[in-house]
Design a protein around this motif. Structure first.
Motif, PDB file in Angstrom:
ATOM      1  N   SER A  78       0.774  -1.122  -0.102  1.00  0.00           N
ATOM      2  CA  SER A  78      -0.003  -0.090   0.001  1.00  0.00           C
ATOM      3  C   SER A  78       0.824   1.303  -0.084  1.00  0.00           C
TER       4      SER A  78
ATOM      5  N   SER B 153      -1.580   2.887  -7.662  1.00  0.00           N
ATOM      6  CA  SER B 153      -2.894   3.712  -8.258  1.00  0.00           C
ATOM      7  C   SER B 153      -2.591   5.013  -8.934  1.00  0.00           C
TER       8      SER B 153
ATOM      9  N   ARG C 197      -3.315   6.020 -12.809  1.00  0.00           N
ATOM     10  CA  ARG C 197      -4.010   7.570 -12.975  1.00  0.00           C
ATOM     11  C   ARG C 197      -3.277   8.407 -13.855  1.00  0.00           C
TER      12      ARG C 197
ATOM     13  N   GLN D 137     -12.272   0.759  -7.781  1.00  0.00           N
ATOM     14  CA  GLN D 137     -12.365  -0.164  -6.510  1.00  0.00           C
ATOM     15  C   GLN D 137     -13.659  -0.436  -6.394  1.00  0.00           C
TER      16      GLN D 137
ATOM     17  N   ASP E 280      -8.199  -0.735 -11.001  1.00  0.00           N
ATOM     18  CA  ASP E 280      -7.628  -0.300  -9.795  1.00  0.00           C
ATOM     19  C   ASP E 280      -8.210  -1.164  -8.738  1.00  0.00           C
ATOM     20  N   GLU E 281      -7.640  -2.319  -8.294  1.00  0.00           N
ATOM     21  CA  GLU E 281      -8.113  -3.249  -7.377  1.00  0.00           C
ATOM     22  C   GLU E 281      -9.828  -3.505  -7.514  1.00  0.00           C
TER      23      GLU E 281
HETATM   24  P1  ADP Z   1      -5.309   2.694  -2.479  1.00  0.00           P
HETATM   25  O1  ADP Z   1      -6.406   1.975  -2.069  1.00  0.00           O
HETATM   26  O2  ADP Z   1      -4.706   2.278  -3.870  1.00  0.00           O
HETATM   27  O3  ADP Z   1      -4.192   2.596  -1.597  1.00  0.00           O
HETATM   28  P2  ADP Z   1      -5.665   5.051  -1.311  1.00  0.00           P
HETATM   29  O4  ADP Z   1      -6.727   4.623  -0.254  1.00  0.00           O
HETATM   30  O5  ADP Z   1      -4.239   5.160  -0.870  1.00  0.00           O
HETATM   31  O6  ADP Z   1      -5.702   4.292  -2.539  1.00  0.00           O
HETATM   32  O7  ADP Z   1      -6.276   6.393  -1.985  1.00  0.00           O
HETATM   33  C1  ADP Z   1      -7.508   6.718  -2.575  1.00  0.00           C
HETATM   34  C2  ADP Z   1      -7.504   8.121  -3.052  1.00  0.00           C
HETATM   35  O8  ADP Z   1      -6.966   8.992  -2.388  1.00  0.00           O
HETATM   36  C3  ADP Z   1      -6.749   8.307  -4.441  1.00  0.00           C
HETATM   37  O9  ADP Z   1      -7.512   8.770  -5.416  1.00  0.00           O
HETATM   38  C4  ADP Z   1      -5.335   8.968  -4.063  1.00  0.00           C
HETATM   39  O10 ADP Z   1      -4.903   9.512  -5.076  1.00  0.00           O
HETATM   40  C5  ADP Z   1      -6.073   9.733  -2.955  1.00  0.00           C
HETATM   41  N1  ADP Z   1      -4.962   9.968  -1.688  1.00  0.00           N
HETATM   42  C6  ADP Z   1      -4.185   9.103  -1.272  1.00  0.00           C
HETATM   43  N2  ADP Z   1      -3.191   9.735  -0.294  1.00  0.00           N
HETATM   44  C7  ADP Z   1      -3.711  11.022  -0.431  1.00  0.00           C
HETATM   45  C8  ADP Z   1      -2.990  11.791   0.424  1.00  0.00           C
HETATM   46  N3  ADP Z   1      -2.205  11.786   1.173  1.00  0.00           N
HETATM   47  N4  ADP Z   1      -3.746  13.430   0.047  1.00  0.00           N
HETATM   48  C9  ADP Z   1      -4.478  13.299  -0.759  1.00  0.00           C
HETATM   49  N5  ADP Z   1      -5.100  12.405  -1.445  1.00  0.00           N
HETATM   50  C10 ADP Z   1      -4.477  11.301  -1.420  1.00  0.00           C
END
Ligand code: ADP
Ligand code: ADP
Length: 223
Positions: free
Chosen positions: A42, A47, A51, A80, A156-157
């Motif tokens: 993670s 992602s 993107r 997702q 994406d997942e």
């Molecule tokens: P994943 O399930 O792929 O690990 P995340 O849960 O990390 O994805 O992120 C979900 C969404 O939030 C994505 O669109 C990502 O670009 C955005 N995001 C992730 N981390 C941050 C952050 N620190 N600040 C702002 N947006 C974020």
């Protein structure tokens, strides 16, 4: 027959507390019709990479070349969670990308119906999203991503929000779709098992302190 050519692509976000490196420079080449899975811990930038390829985000540097000349929309994206318009029926959701592309309503309906059949939702075209299970909604989202026939499908997942049995079914469905359409598919997953089951080639993104990322290519013989 190179479909996607990525050279030194990286991404940095500027946040309140400073800059965040979302993706260290990566270079990969993907051929037309390949099915690639991307796995990694993670936060390693999976992602972000999708993107950037889709154009939802802009890279901070490097180049991304898609060999999709003449295509109005080169890339279909499956998230997702199935993103469907809740007030529209399944067929209207699937047809939606075609409504703005000059395709006649009759032709759009035919294309949408064929896709709905292909993803195993025949009979549900008049249903509303909330009347379907999560797995069925995700099937509809896949059909919609394919409706204007993009050569590349980014996922994406896509199946992480559905139960394991449904997930197995959707994996097999996806393989059938890939075999019948010849799309180039990139799928991000947390499951190494799913990655290996589906893909010709698994890309493993690793995160190490100080040197965030390298991509290992694991080629798989298809049984
Ligand atoms: P994943 O399930 O792929 O690990 P995340 O849960 O990390 O994805 O992120 C979900 C969404 O939030 C994505 O669109 C990502 O670009 C955005 N995001 C992730 N981390 C941050 C952050 N620190 N600040 C702002 N947006 C974020
Ligand atoms: P993965 O999909 O591998 O879980 P992501 O690509 O979602 O990883 O995120 C990679 C890193 O970039 C994470 O540290 C995440 O918090 C950060 N990030 C992603 N999107 C944003 C954003 N919009 N703003 C700030 N940081 C982000």
């Amino acid at each position: 027959e190179r479909m996607i050519d990525i050279a030194g692509v990286h991404k940095t976000f500027v946040a309140d507390h400073g800059t965040v490196t979302a993706l260290e420079p990566v270079s990969i080449t993907i051929k037309e019709g390949e099915f690639i899975s991307i796995v990694g811990p993670s936060g390693c930038g999976k992602s972000t990479l999708l993107r950037l390829i889709s154009g939802l985000d802009q890279a901070s540097g490097g180049s991304i070349k898609l060999d999709v000349s003449g295509r109005k929309r080169p890339v279909g994206f499956v998230f997702q969670e199935p993103v469907l318009l809740p007030w529209k029926t399944i067929i209207d959701n699937v047809r939606f990308p075609l409504d703005t592309s000059g395709v006649s309503r009759a032709q759009g309906d035919k294309t949408a119906l064929d896709l709905i059949k292909m993803v195993g939702l025949a009979g549900f075209e008049k249903a509303l999203p909330r009347q379907l299970s999560g797995g069925m909604r995700q099937r509809a989202a896949i059909a919609r991503a394919l409706s204007d026939d993009p050569p590349i499908l980014l996922m994406d997942e896509p199946f992480s929000a559905v139960d394991l049995l449904t997930r197995d079914n959707l994996n097999d469905e996806l393989l059938r779709i890939w075999q019948s359409t010849g799309k180039t598919i990139l799928l991000v997953t947390h499951s190494v098992e799913e990655a290996a089951y589906l893909a010709d080639r698994v890309m493993v993104m690793t995160a190490r302190p100080g040197k965030l990322k390298c991509i290992h290519n694991v080629e798989l013989p298809r049984p």
